[in-house]
Write an enzyme that holds these catalytic residues in place. Structure first.
Site, PDB file in Angstrom:
ATOM      1  N   ARG A  71       0.850  -1.178   0.000  1.00 23.73           N
ATOM      2  CA  ARG A  71       0.000   0.000   0.000  1.00 23.73           C
ATOM      3  C   ARG A  71       0.889   1.231   0.000  1.00 23.73           C
ATOM      4  O   ARG A  71       1.918   1.265   0.693  1.00 23.73           O
ATOM      5  CB  ARG A  71      -0.892   0.037   1.253  1.00 23.73           C
ATOM      6  CG  ARG A  71      -2.062  -0.924   1.229  1.00 23.73           C
ATOM      7  CD  ARG A  71      -3.121  -0.520   0.200  1.00 23.73           C
ATOM      8  NE  ARG A  71      -4.265  -1.401   0.185  1.00 23.73           N
ATOM      9  CZ  ARG A  71      -4.416  -2.453  -0.632  1.00 23.73           C
ATOM     10  NH1 ARG A  71      -3.479  -2.755  -1.510  1.00 23.73           N
ATOM     11  NH2 ARG A  71      -5.516  -3.195  -0.578  1.00 23.73           N
TER      12      ARG A  71
ATOM     13  N   GLU B 110      -4.235   6.862  -4.908  1.00 26.82           N
ATOM     14  CA  GLU B 110      -4.478   6.291  -6.241  1.00 26.82           C
ATOM     15  C   GLU B 110      -5.776   6.813  -6.842  1.00 26.82           C
ATOM     16  O   GLU B 110      -6.738   7.023  -6.103  1.00 26.82           O
ATOM     17  CB  GLU B 110      -4.523   4.762  -6.119  1.00 26.82           C
ATOM     18  CG  GLU B 110      -3.168   4.228  -5.709  1.00 26.82           C
ATOM     19  CD  GLU B 110      -3.182   2.724  -5.455  1.00 26.82           C
ATOM     20  OE1 GLU B 110      -4.178   2.057  -5.764  1.00 26.82           O
ATOM     21  OE2 GLU B 110      -2.173   2.228  -4.943  1.00 26.82           O
TER      22      GLU B 110
ATOM     23  N   HIS C 248      -1.199  -0.216 -10.043  1.00 28.55           N
ATOM     24  CA  HIS C 248      -1.793  -1.132  -9.051  1.00 28.55           C
ATOM     25  C   HIS C 248      -2.387  -2.366  -9.737  1.00 28.55           C
ATOM     26  O   HIS C 248      -3.605  -2.582  -9.730  1.00 28.55           O
ATOM     27  CB  HIS C 248      -2.846  -0.421  -8.196  1.00 28.55           C
ATOM     28  CG  HIS C 248      -3.176  -1.177  -6.942  1.00 28.55           C
ATOM     29  ND1 HIS C 248      -3.591  -0.570  -5.771  1.00 28.55           N
ATOM     30  CD2 HIS C 248      -3.144  -2.504  -6.658  1.00 28.55           C
ATOM     31  CE1 HIS C 248      -3.798  -1.490  -4.847  1.00 28.55           C
ATOM     32  NE2 HIS C 248      -3.532  -2.669  -5.370  1.00 28.55           N
TER      33      HIS C 248
HETATM   34  C1  8YV Z   1      -6.783  -5.424  -5.734  1.00 26.39           C
HETATM   35  C2  8YV Z   1      -5.160  -5.385  -3.774  1.00 26.39           C
HETATM   36  O1  8YV Z   1      -6.492  -4.808  -6.946  1.00 26.39           O
HETATM   37  O2  8YV Z   1      -6.014  -7.352  -2.858  1.00 26.39           O
HETATM   38  C3  8YV Z   1      -5.554  -6.249  -2.645  1.00 26.39           C
HETATM   39  O3  8YV Z   1      -5.396  -5.809  -1.501  1.00 26.39           O
HETATM   40  O4  8YV Z   1      -4.574  -4.382  -3.589  1.00 26.39           O
HETATM   41  C4  8YV Z   1      -5.451  -5.788  -5.167  1.00 26.39           C
HETATM   42  O5  8YV Z   1      -5.299  -7.149  -5.313  1.00 26.39           O
HETATM   43  C5  8YV Z   1      -7.670  -4.516  -5.010  1.00 26.39           C
HETATM   44  O6  8YV Z   1      -7.906  -4.850  -3.709  1.00 26.39           O
HETATM   45  C6  8YV Z   1      -9.012  -4.486  -5.724  1.00 26.39           C
HETATM   46  O7  8YV Z   1      -9.768  -3.518  -5.212  1.00 26.39           O
END
Ligand code: 8YV
Length: 330
Positions: free
Chosen positions: A249, A278, A296
């Site tokens: 993150r 983001e 991302h």
């Molecule tokens: C996804 C992510 O793109 O799983 C996670 O925490 O950051 C990614 O795999 C995201 O969560 C989709 O909203």
């Protein structure tokens, strides 16, 4: 006579009462289609005015919210859903949801762990290789005609046999470490809890980890506890030959400190899949040839997103059937 055209609420609630499902933010297309067709889910409007009216009209009937790691059920939204009984989140990270308030109110939350470990770890390795061997930069070099014009691409940094630090040796961190063993890398890590059986070298702080390694890979969960774990001091400790990779993150790294450290050579380069705000990527990073910026996409393959969708929907179906979740957050 008025006709109610709103979709029928999904039934089979734990309490035996009808349950209204709410979609919060954009979600994976398979999940969105099922929410609409199978559950008659309502969709939270994005426009603030429309959202306010929607919450006045429907806030009290919502029992289950389905969201993503990107846009979750935040503090204010959760307050506006007084009958909320469960949250199903798409993604392994759930820092966009106020899990503290959910715990206080006894609202279980599910995420989609495990199924994305491999793809996110693959992305970390791709960034590791690209950052050290400058794959994207070489591609830009060829496309710009500089090679054809007789110029040679500058030498890069050997990726095999480096000392690599993993910040957050959880499921994804361990998958990254495992892959890097094949590159002959020595693995150090820092984690909330030491992992004595891991076979890797534990460093008691992020600063000491950064000091010990050539490349620091951030794989820690987001949220208030990890915010700013990598700041100016840690980047100084990583040093002018050091590289940073972040697939976790954006909030785990102090982004202004990172931009400054890259601009003045405090560190050599960075490979980033995630950012503090983001989809906004700091303008300064876009200008830097020693930085790889991805949008991302860590888990973004057909296969993994399909697995994540299946797991999110399995959580929703089970919750609506018996009030339990397949993969509740721990
Ligand atoms: C996804 C992510 O793109 O799983 C996670 O925490 O950051 C990614 O795999 C995201 O969560 C989709 O909203």
């Amino acid at each position: 006579m008025t006709t109610d055209t709103s979709p029928a609420p999904a039934t089979g609630a734990p309490s035996g009462t009808a349950q209204r499902v709410l979609r919060v933010g954009p979600v994976n297309p398979t999940v969105a289609a099922a929410l609409d067709a199978e559950f008659g889910a309502l969709v939270l409007p994005e426009d603030p005015g429309e959202r306010e009216t929607f919450l006045e009209d429907h806030g009290e009937e919502i029992r289950v919210a389905v969201c993503s790691g990107r846009i979750g059920v935040d503090t204010e939204l959760m307050r506006r859903l007084p009958a909320l009984e469960g949250i199903v989140s798409f993604g392994v990270g759930y820092d966009s949801t106020d899990v503290g308030q959910a715990a206080e109110r006894g609202i279980p939350v599910s995420n989609t762990p495990e199924v994305l470990n491999d793809c996110v770890a693959d992305t970390a390795v791709a960034l590791y290789l690209d950052t050290l061997r400058r794959v994207s930069a070489s591609d830009r070099f060829v496309r710009s005609g500089r090679w054809a014009a007789g110029e040679g691409f500058p030498l890069t940094t050997r990726a095999t046999g480096r000392t690599v630090g993993i910040l957050g040796l959880g499921r994804i961190g361990a998958a990254i470490a495992h892959r890097l063993e094949a590159f002959g890398c020595a693995i150090h890590y820092h984690n909330r809890r030491e992992r004595p059986g891991s076979g890797y070298t534990y460093q008691p702080s992020v600063r000491e980890l950064a000091e010990a390694v050539d490349v620091l890979i951030v794989a820690a969960s987001g949220g208030p506890e990890s915010a700013g774990l990598v700041g100016a001091a840690e980047l100084r400790a990583l040093g002018p030959q050091g590289h940073l990779v972040n697939i976790a993150r954006g909030t785990v790294v102090d982004e202004s400190a990172l931009v400054a450290a890259l601009a003045d050579g405090t560190i050599a380069g960075a490979g980033l899949d995630v950012y503090a705000d983001e989809p906004h990527v700091p303008e300064a990073l876009l200008e830097m040839d020693q930085v790889v910026v991805l949008p991302h996409v860590g888990s973004g393959t057909h296969e993994t997103r399909a697995d994540m969708a299946r797991l999110a929907l399995a959580n929703l179906r089970q919750f609506l059937t018996d009030g339990t979740l397949v993969t509740p957050i721990s």
